[in-house]
Design an enzyme around this catalytic site. Sequence first.
Site, PDB file in Angstrom:
ATOM      1  N   ASP A 125       0.829  -1.207   0.000  1.00  0.00           N
ATOM      2  CA  ASP A 125       0.000   0.000   0.000  1.00  0.00           C
ATOM      3  C   ASP A 125       0.866   1.261   0.000  1.00  0.00           C
ATOM      4  O   ASP A 125       0.799   2.097   0.899  1.00  0.00           O
ATOM      5  CB  ASP A 125      -0.945  -0.014   1.199  1.00  0.00           C
ATOM      6  CG  ASP A 125      -2.379   0.255   0.771  1.00  0.00           C
ATOM      7  OD1 ASP A 125      -2.570   0.717  -0.356  1.00  0.00           O
ATOM      8  OD2 ASP A 125      -3.296   0.000   1.561  1.00  0.00           O
ATOM      9  N   ASP A 170      -4.715  -3.561  -4.371  1.00  0.00           N
ATOM     10  CA  ASP A 170      -4.122  -2.227  -4.524  1.00  0.00           C
ATOM     11  C   ASP A 170      -2.722  -2.203  -5.128  1.00  0.00           C
ATOM     12  O   ASP A 170      -2.229  -1.126  -5.459  1.00  0.00           O
ATOM     13  CB  ASP A 170      -4.060  -1.475  -3.182  1.00  0.00           C
ATOM     14  CG  ASP A 170      -5.421  -1.152  -2.617  1.00  0.00           C
ATOM     15  OD1 ASP A 170      -6.423  -1.465  -3.272  1.00  0.00           O
ATOM     16  OD2 ASP A 170      -5.487  -0.601  -1.507  1.00  0.00           O
ATOM     17  N   LYS A 346     -14.112  -7.502   1.842  1.00  0.00           N
ATOM     18  CA  LYS A 346     -13.795  -6.753   3.058  1.00  0.00           C
ATOM     19  C   LYS A 346     -14.784  -7.109   4.165  1.00  0.00           C
ATOM     20  O   LYS A 346     -15.998  -6.992   3.987  1.00  0.00           O
ATOM     21  CB  LYS A 346     -13.872  -5.251   2.767  1.00  0.00           C
ATOM     22  CG  LYS A 346     -13.910  -4.350   3.986  1.00  0.00           C
ATOM     23  CD  LYS A 346     -12.570  -4.243   4.674  1.00  0.00           C
ATOM     24  CE  LYS A 346     -12.658  -3.253   5.849  1.00  0.00           C
ATOM     25  NZ  LYS A 346     -11.355  -3.032   6.478  1.00  0.00           N
ATOM     26  N   GLU A 350     -14.693  -4.134  10.319  1.00  0.00           N
ATOM     27  CA  GLU A 350     -13.272  -3.910  10.566  1.00  0.00           C
ATOM     28  C   GLU A 350     -12.914  -2.537  10.003  1.00  0.00           C
ATOM     29  O   GLU A 350     -13.210  -2.224   8.855  1.00  0.00           O
ATOM     30  CB  GLU A 350     -12.419  -4.999   9.925  1.00  0.00           C
ATOM     31  CG  GLU A 350     -12.599  -6.363  10.584  1.00  0.00           C
ATOM     32  CD  GLU A 350     -11.668  -7.410  10.014  1.00  0.00           C
ATOM     33  OE1 GLU A 350     -10.831  -7.056   9.156  1.00  0.00           O
ATOM     34  OE2 GLU A 350     -11.790  -8.586  10.412  1.00  0.00           O
TER      35      GLU A 350
END
Length: 398
Positions: A125, A170, A346, A350
């Site tokens: 990331d 990502d 996802k 969270e």
Amino acid sequence: MKITSSAAALALVASAVAAPSPTTQDKPTKRQAGCASAVSLNAQTNVFKQYTLHANNFYRKEIEELAIPNLSDPSLEAAARKVADTGSFVWLDTIANVDRLEPALAEVPCNEILGVVVYDLPGRDCAAKASNGELKVGELNRYKTEFIDRIASILKAHPNTAVALVIEPDSLPNLVTNSDVQACRNSAAGYRDGVAYALKTLNLPNVVQYIDAGHGGWLGWDANLKPGAEELAKAYKAAGSPKQFRGIATNVAGWNAWDLSPGEFSSASDAKYNSCQNERTYVNTFGQRLKAAGMPNHAIVDTGRNGVQGLREEWGNWCNVDGAGFGRPPSADTGLELADAFVWVKPGGESDGTSDSSAVRYDSFCGKPDAFQPSPEAGAWHQEYFEMLLRNSNPSLL
């Protein structure tokens, strides 16, 4: 992370994926697990028409032990239990969390498929702070030997269980749009090598692979479509064009609508530079570019938190979007040939990142006016947010 369209200087699009969850390992439920013989998935077909996405015990434990006992409104319990029974992905986001895989595999019945996210590249990331990983740039050998090789070994030991992998959210999209970020330039070689290694090493008969492709507000910009497809196709080919590779995963941990028309940001001043105003259009449009680049182009789409639209001030606001709701449940009934399934990648509840500006991992996107505040560190359980997702679920879980 920040993603900009080269065709629209005014457009700033961002996305990020939450860091490791603190969920503890649990013993598998005593039930009939796996098939009587080895599973062989045909990646030329949509396996989600044959298998149901498994509701894993790690997320179930968060809901049953963290969420339900602390509900501010007891009437939400039934909806919370519905979420616990809904299929979702297990995240392998640290070397230590590879230990989640064995018990997760042991609980999957023969008619279900375990969703697994592989997410621990060195310099992970590169354009965000909230979800940085444990491995530093230059630690690619650790990624290969301590992370990917271990995952492969465990999967090989469970040939009777079907598995769907999402590879490195990502990562490659960042290389397409954030080449001006020094951290992404530093990470680029490791990303490309690491993703190719993961695809090649995890090319197993009981596995089907999808590589992360961002979303319509990221690689969907007209100027990003061709270079985005070429970047992903290079990784696929560098891996030897693995037989078990199916295509892409879109909207992972994202908020974009599936088929809202006109799109959420269709009236923005730079909308003319992006023809992919919803994920349905993105899957079709980007899919054509992928095919031209020589790569399989089917997709799974994360609908876990996209039940409510019109919440973000800008398309790139990715952190704990206030007012969000659970979206369409996992299903292979997408109405689009290139879209294999709606999935929940996802885990809703969270956190995406902390809103505490004094925290080391604070990212300014988590302090935006449209971000839910206060919010804990990425991956930590966010009770208030989970309850909001329940209340705003669309279709309703209540």
